[in-house]
Design a protein around this motif. Structure first.
Motif, PDB file in Angstrom:
ATOM      1  N   ALA A  29       5.831  -8.858  16.448  1.00  0.00           N
ATOM      2  CA  ALA A  29       4.853  -7.865  16.885  1.00  0.00           C
ATOM      3  C   ALA A  29       5.307  -6.498  16.363  1.00  0.00           C
ATOM      4  CB  ALA A  29       4.768  -7.845  18.403  1.00  0.00           C
ATOM      5  N   ILE A  30       4.357  -5.720  15.837  1.00  0.00           N
ATOM      6  CA  ILE A  30       4.702  -4.444  15.213  1.00  0.00           C
ATOM      7  C   ILE A  30       4.107  -3.295  16.025  1.00  0.00           C
ATOM      8  CG2 ILE A  30       4.602  -3.054  13.123  1.00  0.00           C
ATOM      9  CD1 ILE A  30       6.184  -5.660  12.818  1.00  0.00           C
ATOM     10  N   SER A  31       4.965  -2.393  16.462  1.00  0.00           N
ATOM     11  CA  SER A  31       4.517  -1.210  17.206  1.00  0.00           C
ATOM     12  C   SER A  31       3.925  -0.185  16.246  1.00  0.00           C
ATOM     13  CB  SER A  31       5.695  -0.589  17.957  1.00  0.00           C
ATOM     14  OG  SER A  31       6.331  -1.529  18.805  1.00  0.00           O
ATOM     15  N   PRO A  32       3.032   0.673  16.757  1.00  0.00           N
ATOM     16  CA  PRO A  32       2.514   1.761  15.906  1.00  0.00           C
ATOM     17  C   PRO A  32       3.665   2.636  15.385  1.00  0.00           C
ATOM     18  CG  PRO A  32       1.200   1.549  17.895  1.00  0.00           C
ATOM     19  CD  PRO A  32       2.382   0.647  18.082  1.00  0.00           C
ATOM     20  N   PHE A  33       3.536   3.059  14.141  1.00  0.00           N
ATOM     21  CA  PHE A  33       4.590   3.842  13.498  1.00  0.00           C
ATOM     22  C   PHE A  33       4.116   5.275  13.316  1.00  0.00           C
ATOM     23  CE2 PHE A  33       6.448   5.529   9.532  1.00  0.00           C
ATOM     24  CZ  PHE A  33       7.800   5.454   9.847  1.00  0.00           C
ATOM     25  N   ARG A  34       4.943   6.225  13.717  1.00  0.00           N
ATOM     26  CA  ARG A  34       4.588   7.638  13.568  1.00  0.00           C
ATOM     27  C   ARG A  34       5.010   8.115  12.177  1.00  0.00           C
ATOM     28  NH1 ARG A  34       7.598  10.556  16.123  1.00  0.00           N
ATOM     29  NH2 ARG A  34       8.989   9.073  17.146  1.00  0.00           N
ATOM     30  N   GLY A  35       4.010   8.346  11.331  1.00  0.00           N
ATOM     31  CA  GLY A  35       4.317   8.770   9.975  1.00  0.00           C
ATOM     32  C   GLY A  35       3.094   9.336   9.284  1.00  0.00           C
ATOM     33  N   ASP A  36       3.276   9.676   8.019  1.00  0.00           N
ATOM     34  CA  ASP A  36       2.211  10.255   7.215  1.00  0.00           C
ATOM     35  C   ASP A  36       1.399   9.132   6.563  1.00  0.00           C
ATOM     36  OD1 ASP A  36       0.915  12.524   5.881  1.00  0.00           O
ATOM     37  OD2 ASP A  36       1.813  11.694   4.068  1.00  0.00           O
ATOM     38  N   ARG A  37       0.121   9.069   6.853  1.00  0.00           N
ATOM     39  CA  ARG A  37      -0.711   7.974   6.352  1.00  0.00           C
ATOM     40  C   ARG A  37      -0.760   7.967   4.825  1.00  0.00           C
ATOM     41  NH1 ARG A  37      -4.548   4.626   8.392  1.00  0.00           N
ATOM     42  NH2 ARG A  37      -4.328   5.634  10.438  1.00  0.00           N
ATOM     43  N   THR A  38      -1.013   9.127   4.237  1.00  0.00           N
ATOM     44  CA  THR A  38      -1.097   9.191   2.774  1.00  0.00           C
ATOM     45  C   THR A  38       0.230   8.800   2.135  1.00  0.00           C
ATOM     46  OG1 THR A  38      -2.739  10.969   2.930  1.00  0.00           O
ATOM     47  CG2 THR A  38      -1.622  10.683   0.816  1.00  0.00           C
TER      48      THR A  38
ATOM     49  N   ASP B 274      16.559  -2.053  16.058  1.00  0.00           N
ATOM     50  CA  ASP B 274      17.085  -0.839  15.417  1.00  0.00           C
ATOM     51  C   ASP B 274      16.176  -0.249  14.358  1.00  0.00           C
ATOM     52  OD1 ASP B 274      19.466  -1.072  16.905  1.00  0.00           O
ATOM     53  OD2 ASP B 274      20.239  -2.527  15.460  1.00  0.00           O
ATOM     54  N   ALA B 275      15.276  -1.043  13.797  1.00  0.00           N
ATOM     55  CA  ALA B 275      14.506  -0.537  12.652  1.00  0.00           C
ATOM     56  C   ALA B 275      13.245  -1.354  12.438  1.00  0.00           C
ATOM     57  CB  ALA B 275      15.360  -0.569  11.384  1.00  0.00           C
ATOM     58  N   LEU B 276      12.339  -0.755  11.664  1.00  0.00           N
ATOM     59  CA  LEU B 276      11.163  -1.453  11.149  1.00  0.00           C
ATOM     60  C   LEU B 276      11.461  -1.765   9.684  1.00  0.00           C
ATOM     61  CD1 LEU B 276       8.216  -2.358  11.675  1.00  0.00           C
ATOM     62  CD2 LEU B 276       7.503  -0.135  10.784  1.00  0.00           C
ATOM     63  N   ILE B 277      11.390  -3.031   9.311  1.00  0.00           N
ATOM     64  CA  ILE B 277      11.832  -3.455   7.983  1.00  0.00           C
ATOM     65  C   ILE B 277      10.647  -3.983   7.183  1.00  0.00           C
ATOM     66  CG2 ILE B 277      13.355  -5.000   6.699  1.00  0.00           C
ATOM     67  CD1 ILE B 277      15.207  -5.011   9.134  1.00  0.00           C
ATOM     68  N   LEU B 278      10.453  -3.392   6.003  1.00  0.00           N
ATOM     69  CA  LEU B 278       9.436  -3.863   5.059  1.00  0.00           C
ATOM     70  C   LEU B 278      10.150  -4.426   3.842  1.00  0.00           C
ATOM     71  CD1 LEU B 278       8.230  -0.911   6.307  1.00  0.00           C
ATOM     72  CD2 LEU B 278       6.272  -1.664   4.960  1.00  0.00           C
TER      73      LEU B 278
ATOM     74  N   ALA C 209      11.900  11.228   3.711  1.00  0.00           N
ATOM     75  CA  ALA C 209      11.236  12.208   4.576  1.00  0.00           C
ATOM     76  C   ALA C 209      10.870  11.605   5.927  1.00  0.00           C
ATOM     77  CB  ALA C 209       9.988  12.751   3.886  1.00  0.00           C
ATOM     78  N   HIS C 210      10.775  10.269   5.990  1.00  0.00           N
ATOM     79  CA  HIS C 210      10.510   9.578   7.253  1.00  0.00           C
ATOM     80  C   HIS C 210      11.812   9.065   7.891  1.00  0.00           C
ATOM     81  CE1 HIS C 210       6.382   9.560   5.664  1.00  0.00           C
ATOM     82  NE2 HIS C 210       5.976   9.359   6.904  1.00  0.00           N
ATOM     83  N   ASP C 211      12.948   9.641   7.465  1.00  0.00           N
ATOM     84  CA  ASP C 211      14.278   9.290   8.011  1.00  0.00           C
ATOM     85  C   ASP C 211      14.669   7.846   7.729  1.00  0.00           C
ATOM     86  OD1 ASP C 211      14.360  11.898   9.210  1.00  0.00           O
ATOM     87  OD2 ASP C 211      13.071  11.133  10.810  1.00  0.00           O
ATOM     88  N   GLY C 212      14.066   7.253   6.730  1.00  0.00           N
ATOM     89  CA  GLY C 212      14.391   5.867   6.399  1.00  0.00           C
ATOM     90  C   GLY C 212      15.203   5.772   5.127  1.00  0.00           C
ATOM     91  N   ARG C 213      15.469   4.562   4.699  1.00  0.00           N
ATOM     92  CA  ARG C 213      16.179   4.353   3.427  1.00  0.00           C
ATOM     93  C   ARG C 213      15.614   3.128   2.727  1.00  0.00           C
ATOM     94  NH1 ARG C 213      20.730   0.903   3.330  1.00  0.00           N
ATOM     95  NH2 ARG C 213      21.066  -0.280   5.234  1.00  0.00           N
ATOM     96  N   ILE C 214      15.719   3.131   1.414  1.00  0.00           N
ATOM     97  CA  ILE C 214      15.213   2.034   0.603  1.00  0.00           C
ATOM     98  C   ILE C 214      16.343   1.509  -0.270  1.00  0.00           C
ATOM     99  CG2 ILE C 214      14.362   3.646  -1.163  1.00  0.00           C
ATOM    100  CD1 ILE C 214      12.148   1.592  -1.761  1.00  0.00           C
TER     101      ILE C 214
ATOM    102  N   ALA D 219      13.837   3.000  14.312  1.00  0.00           N
ATOM    103  CA  ALA D 219      13.076   2.555  15.484  1.00  0.00           C
ATOM    104  C   ALA D 219      12.577   3.730  16.315  1.00  0.00           C
ATOM    105  CB  ALA D 219      13.964   1.640  16.342  1.00  0.00           C
ATOM    106  N   GLU D 220      13.220   4.910  16.162  1.00  0.00           N
ATOM    107  CA  GLU D 220      12.797   6.091  16.930  1.00  0.00           C
ATOM    108  C   GLU D 220      11.376   6.521  16.584  1.00  0.00           C
ATOM    109  OE1 GLU D 220      15.602   5.793  15.290  1.00  0.00           O
ATOM    110  OE2 GLU D 220      17.107   5.778  16.901  1.00  0.00           O
ATOM    111  N   ARG D 221      10.885   6.103  15.432  1.00  0.00           N
ATOM    112  CA  ARG D 221       9.525   6.472  15.024  1.00  0.00           C
ATOM    113  C   ARG D 221       8.472   5.459  15.491  1.00  0.00           C
ATOM    114  NH1 ARG D 221       8.187  10.259  11.298  1.00  0.00           N
ATOM    115  NH2 ARG D 221       9.859  11.585  10.510  1.00  0.00           N
ATOM    116  N   LEU D 222       8.908   4.431  16.196  1.00  0.00           N
ATOM    117  CA  LEU D 222       7.979   3.422  16.691  1.00  0.00           C
ATOM    118  C   LEU D 222       7.512   3.780  18.097  1.00  0.00           C
ATOM    119  CD1 LEU D 222       9.821   0.185  15.526  1.00  0.00           C
ATOM    120  CD2 LEU D 222       7.839   1.278  14.456  1.00  0.00           C
ATOM    121  N   ASP D 223       6.214   3.687  18.311  1.00  0.00           N
ATOM    122  CA  ASP D 223       5.641   3.946  19.638  1.00  0.00           C
ATOM    123  C   ASP D 223       5.537   2.617  20.375  1.00  0.00           C
ATOM    124  OD1 ASP D 223       4.363   4.832  21.857  1.00  0.00           O
ATOM    125  OD2 ASP D 223       2.720   5.844  20.799  1.00  0.00           O
TER     126      ASP D 223
END
Length: 352
Positions: free
Chosen positions: A216-225, A257-261, A309-314, A332-336
């Protein structure tokens, strides 16, 4: 030819600095030796004078005398001065060599980026413009059947879209360098991914996209574009660098701890030595003169900057049995998670 000349100049600078270091080391040793010789000569002269005057009667008394101790202290200070100055000079030369090497590498990287940019952007701009011009000239000179007209119009629109995407990437990269700040809103990433895959299915009919939502994936607070650009760039890159038919696997997973794509392809893969460089601006694998794959080398740079810019890493990994996996970890802090819980409870209420 230019590269060979630069290498020769670089080697020459190293030889000059190495020679200077050896020369300073030699002069330091020579000066230290001369200082010791001068001390020994003055010590022997002082001993003879003091013995002749009857000031001292033994070697032990001479070594304990005030004039000798003062002389020894003076030449000891000179020895420390010689060693200290030699050390500072050699250290300065080493730092200079490091700075020269770093500046050279930066200049070479900037020159490579500029060359890659000019070569790729020239082709990427001229190709769609030439295609659109050819279509317009065809319509101007000939009357075409409706089917052929529709096909040419569709082709011109695709080239226009490609040109628009190129300009958008250039503007976005300039914006990222200046002051990019995500406009945060609640994003349904699974839905965005499904919409993008539906669009890409029609754009790349030879490609097969497989999307798996592993939790299950929580809403993510970020920039849509920004996030849309990240996912679109990675999926289009996977298609671009995969043999036909491209087989692309996309997965999304939420952990404590994180949302992983993950974006995995079955392409040719990326050599280990080039993996740290693929996120550089205008960097593209291979030789820009002979490369046939379209692109400007901005895609992965834009992806890395937006993810940061979204505090993540690739990161980039090898896929099995072949291909590449791009893995994005968003905090995970950006997940609602509260919104996700409310959505689950609402669904249960509606089902009852």
């Amino acid at each position: 030819m230019e590269n060979r000349r630069n290498v020769r100049l670089r080697l020459l600078s190293y030889v000059v600095i190495a020679y200077m270091m050896m020369a300073f080391a030699w002069w330091s040793v020579l000066l230290y030796t001369k200082n010791s010789d001068a001390f020994a000569a003055k010590r022997d002269k002082m001993r003879l004078i003091m013995v002749a005057e009857g000031t001292v009667q033994s070697e032990e008394a001479f070594l304990q005398s005030a004039p000798y101790l003062e002389l020894k202290q003076q030449y000891t200070r000179q020895e420390y001065m010689i060693l200290g100055e030699a050390g500072v000079i050699i250290l300065t030369l080493l730092v200079g060599m490091y700075l020269i090497n770093r500046a050279y590498n930066k200049e070479m990287e900037a020159a490579r980026q500029q060359r890659n940019f000019l070569l790729s952007i020239t082709h990427e701009l001229k190709s769609p413009i030439a295609s659109i011009r050819l279509v317009l000239e065809t319509f101007q000179r000939r009357s075409l059947p409706p089917e052929k007209s529709e096909r040419l119009i569709r082709s011109a629109l695709l080239e226009t879209e490609r040109l628009n995407g190129l300009v958008s990437d250039l503007l976005l990269s300039a914006r990222l360098e200046a002051a990019y700040k995500p406009h945060e809103e609640g994003l349904d990433l699974p839905q965005i991914l499904e919409d993008l895959i539906e669009t890409l299915d029609s754009k790349y009919p030879d490609a097969r996209f497989h999307f798996e939502k592993r939790s299950a994936i929580s809403p993510f607070r970020g920039d849509r574009t920004g996030m849309t650009s990240v996912m679109l760039n990675l999926m289009e890159n996977a298609v671009k660098y995969s043999p036909k038919p491209a087989d692309i696997e996309v997965s999304l997973e939420e952990t404590p701890d994180a949302l992983i794509l993950r974006f995995a392809d079955q392409g040719h893969g990326i050599p280990d030595k080039e993996k740290p460089q693929v996120f550089g601006k205008f960097y593209r694998i291979g030789n820009e003169d002979t490369r046939k794959t379209k692109g400007t080398g901005l895609g992965l740079y834009i992806v890395q900057q937006i993810v940061a810019a979204h505090d993540g890493r690739i990161s980039v990994e090898d896929n099995q049995p072949k291909g590449t996996v791009f893995k994005i970890e968003l905090p995970a802090e950006r997940l609602d998670k509260q919104a996700a819980q409310r959505s689950v409870e609402m669904s249960k209420t509606q089902s009852q």
